[in-house]
Design an enzyme around this catalytic site. Structure first.
Site, PDB file in Angstrom:
ATOM      1  N   SER A 119       0.821  -1.208   0.000  1.00  0.00           N
ATOM      2  CA  SER A 119       0.000   0.000   0.000  1.00  0.00           C
ATOM      3  C   SER A 119       0.858   1.262   0.000  1.00  0.00           C
ATOM      4  O   SER A 119       0.391   2.323  -0.405  1.00  0.00           O
ATOM      5  CB  SER A 119      -0.875   0.034   1.256  1.00  0.00           C
ATOM      6  N   HIS A 140      -1.113  -2.655  -7.291  1.00  0.00           N
ATOM      7  CA  HIS A 140      -1.808  -2.394  -6.024  1.00  0.00           C
ATOM      8  C   HIS A 140      -3.323  -2.454  -6.219  1.00  0.00           C
ATOM      9  O   HIS A 140      -3.940  -1.524  -6.743  1.00  0.00           O
ATOM     10  CB  HIS A 140      -1.375  -1.010  -5.495  1.00  0.00           C
ATOM     11  N   GLU A 152      -3.603   0.500  -8.901  1.00  0.00           N
ATOM     12  CA  GLU A 152      -2.484   1.414  -9.120  1.00  0.00           C
ATOM     13  C   GLU A 152      -1.298   0.573  -9.585  1.00  0.00           C
ATOM     14  O   GLU A 152      -0.901  -0.372  -8.893  1.00  0.00           O
ATOM     15  CB  GLU A 152      -2.120   2.161  -7.830  1.00  0.00           C
ATOM     16  N   ASN A 190      -3.740   6.222  -1.124  1.00  0.00           N
ATOM     17  CA  ASN A 190      -3.460   6.220   0.323  1.00  0.00           C
ATOM     18  C   ASN A 190      -2.781   7.496   0.795  1.00  0.00           C
ATOM     19  O   ASN A 190      -2.962   7.907   1.944  1.00  0.00           O
ATOM     20  CB  ASN A 190      -2.659   4.982   0.711  1.00  0.00           C
TER      21      ASN A 190
HETATM   22  N1  LIG Z   1      -6.194  -4.483   3.735  1.00  0.00           N
HETATM   23  C1  LIG Z   1      -6.299  -3.622   2.714  1.00  0.00           C
HETATM   24  O1  LIG Z   1      -7.287  -2.887   2.605  1.00  0.00           O
HETATM   25  C2  LIG Z   1      -5.223  -3.556   1.657  1.00  0.00           C
HETATM   26  C3  LIG Z   1      -5.521  -2.968   0.425  1.00  0.00           C
HETATM   27  C4  LIG Z   1      -4.541  -2.944  -0.573  1.00  0.00           C
HETATM   28  C5  LIG Z   1      -3.273  -3.462  -0.325  1.00  0.00           C
HETATM   29  N2  LIG Z   1      -3.015  -4.032   0.898  1.00  0.00           N
HETATM   30  C6  LIG Z   1      -1.672  -4.598   1.099  1.00  0.00           C
HETATM   31  O2  LIG Z   1      -1.756  -5.991   0.913  1.00  0.00           O
HETATM   32  C7  LIG Z   1      -0.775  -6.657   1.727  1.00  0.00           C
HETATM   33  C8  LIG Z   1      -1.461  -7.690   2.604  1.00  0.00           C
HETATM   34  O3  LIG Z   1      -2.462  -7.050   3.381  1.00  0.00           O
HETATM   35  P1  LIG Z   1      -3.765  -7.832   3.897  1.00  0.00           P
HETATM   36  O4  LIG Z   1      -4.757  -6.784   4.227  1.00  0.00           O
HETATM   37  O5  LIG Z   1      -4.117  -8.949   2.976  1.00  0.00           O
HETATM   38  O6  LIG Z   1      -3.189  -8.407   5.278  1.00  0.00           O
HETATM   39  P2  LIG Z   1      -3.648  -9.693   6.133  1.00  0.00           P
HETATM   40  O7  LIG Z   1      -3.226  -9.389   7.531  1.00  0.00           O
HETATM   41  O8  LIG Z   1      -5.056 -10.049   5.855  1.00  0.00           O
HETATM   42  O9  LIG Z   1      -2.725 -10.856   5.516  1.00  0.00           O
HETATM   43  C9  LIG Z   1      -1.327 -10.828   5.618  1.00  0.00           C
HETATM   44  C10 LIG Z   1      -0.738 -12.116   5.064  1.00  0.00           C
HETATM   45  O10 LIG Z   1       0.681 -12.047   5.277  1.00  0.00           O
HETATM   46  C11 LIG Z   1       1.110 -13.268   5.844  1.00  0.00           C
HETATM   47  N3  LIG Z   1       2.295 -13.005   6.665  1.00  0.00           N
HETATM   48  C12 LIG Z   1       2.346 -12.388   7.867  1.00  0.00           C
HETATM   49  N4  LIG Z   1       3.618 -12.348   8.316  1.00  0.00           N
HETATM   50  C13 LIG Z   1       4.388 -12.940   7.367  1.00  0.00           C
HETATM   51  C14 LIG Z   1       5.761 -13.230   7.260  1.00  0.00           C
HETATM   52  N5  LIG Z   1       6.613 -12.876   8.218  1.00  0.00           N
HETATM   53  N6  LIG Z   1       6.195 -13.865   6.126  1.00  0.00           N
HETATM   54  C15 LIG Z   1       5.332 -14.216   5.149  1.00  0.00           C
HETATM   55  N7  LIG Z   1       3.993 -13.988   5.212  1.00  0.00           N
HETATM   56  C16 LIG Z   1       3.536 -13.352   6.304  1.00  0.00           C
HETATM   57  C17 LIG Z   1      -0.078 -13.754   6.674  1.00  0.00           C
HETATM   58  O11 LIG Z   1       0.019 -15.149   6.905  1.00  0.00           O
HETATM   59  C18 LIG Z   1      -1.246 -13.388   5.750  1.00  0.00           C
HETATM   60  O12 LIG Z   1      -1.419 -14.386   4.752  1.00  0.00           O
HETATM   61  C19 LIG Z   1      -0.054  -5.554   2.514  1.00  0.00           C
HETATM   62  O13 LIG Z   1       1.115  -5.192   1.819  1.00  0.00           O
HETATM   63  C20 LIG Z   1      -1.076  -4.411   2.490  1.00  0.00           C
HETATM   64  O14 LIG Z   1      -0.488  -3.147   2.634  1.00  0.00           O
HETATM   65  C21 LIG Z   1      -3.954  -4.112   1.883  1.00  0.00           C
END
Ligand SMILES: NC(=O)c1ccc[n+]([C@@H]2O[C@H](COP(=O)([O-])OP(=O)(O)OC[C@H]3O[C@@H](n4cnc5c(N)ncnc54)[C@H](O)[C@@H]3O)[C@@H](O)[C@H]2O)c1
Length: 284
Positions: A119, A140, A152, A190
């Protein structure tokens, strides 16, 4: 380069959503989760989402089965060896992502494009953790990935034009409306959204209004589909805090300095919808 096989690393909110989008638009998806439990949970989430679409008449049962059949969940990163594109969507932590990019670089075929769904974090740092920085970019997606139109596509200074062109074409093939943006913290959405969300938390902390009042005001007064606290809970408070910290690191703008209440909620494990408790309670 045409992208047919897509690897996704991380089976959280976003990994599962992106897997559904890619499979629904005809791509073969290999989704890597760290644990068998994560892989099973992702398969169950996809099945539930597809079943809902069949129930609502949006898809036929045959189509839903075909989509599910295109997704292979695994715990082995090695199964991503021959994908055309990897999108990593693990926790928003730069050192975790850099280690993962180095590992992917050693596993995937030389022409595989490696993309991040970060993000806010600097894509160039992930690119430089690999021996193929010209093939690294940001893709993204927004939450929930199946519903949101925007992607994005982030261009770090190291990326080739052909990498960006392939990423833009992939996003369009997923039925999305991609926008290219340079590799600067928060990209477009963001960087503009998070000062607003952070200031909403400040307003709550100062007792200006209740969370329900602030949410109702922004829906009714600005026409937003949801208020700031419902949105923070949807994004995840840990992810929101990581986004603010990365923005503050880059710009040192006080609007990006996370309000203490947000940090306290994260410290207490109240992360939003994913833990069933954040600004609101989802346990019932
Ligand atoms: N939540 C949102 O609205 C959103 C939107 C767009 C982008 N993102 C981005 O997407 C990515 C994931 O976010 P999310 O919301 O799916 O989070 P989430 O917490 O739902 O999932 C995170 C994932 O990362 C894994 N993980 C955690 N620690 C780890 C490690 N040390 N090594 C490998 N894997 C690990 C977890 O097992 C899980 O599968 C982030 O970079 C976030 O910034 C999130």
């Amino acid at each position: 380069m045409s992208i047919e096989r897509v690897g996704i690393v991380g089976s959280g909110i976003m990994g599962a959503g992106i897997a559904e989008v890619a499979a629904a638009t005809g791509h073969v998806v290999v989704l890597r989760s760290r644990s068998q439990q994560g892989a099973d949970a992702m398969t169950a989430t996809l099945a539930a989402s597809l079943a809902k679409q069949v129930e609502k008449g949006k898809r036929s049962a045959e189509e839903a089965a075909e989509i599910a059949g295109r997704v292979h969940a695994t715990t082995h990163l090695g199964e991503l060896v021959d994908v055309d594109l990897v999108i990593e969507s693990v926790v928003e932590d730069l050192s975790v992502k850099k280690d993962l990019f180095a590992e992917l670089d050693s596993i995937c075929k030389p022409e595989t494009i490696l993309a991040t769904n970060t993000s806010t974090l600097p894509v160039v740092e992930m690119a430089m953790a690999t021996g193929r920085p010209e093939l690294v970019c940001g893709i993204h997606f927004f939450n929930p990935a199946p519903a949101m139109a925007l992607v994005e596509v982030v261009r770090p200074i190291t990326a080739d034009d052909s990498t960006l062109a392939a990423a833009l074409a992939f996003a369009a093939a997923c039925g999305k409306d991609p926008v290219e943006v340079k590799d600067q913290a928060g990209f477009i959405v963001n960087a503009l959204l998070f000062p607003y969300l952070n200031n909403a938390v400040r307003m709550l902390e100062q007792g200006v209004a209740t969370r329900e009042g602030i949410d109702a005001a922004m829906k009714g007064g600005c026409g937003f589909p949801m208020g700031p606290f419902a949105l923070l809970d949807l994004v995840g408070l840990d992810t929101s805090l990581a986004i603010l910290d990365a923005l503050y690191d880059e710009f040192r703008d006080p609007n990006y300095a996370a309000v203490p209440l947000l940090r306290r909620l994260v410290s207490s494990g109240q992360l939003g919808r994913k833990t069933k408790k954040g600004f609101y309670d989802y346990q019932r």
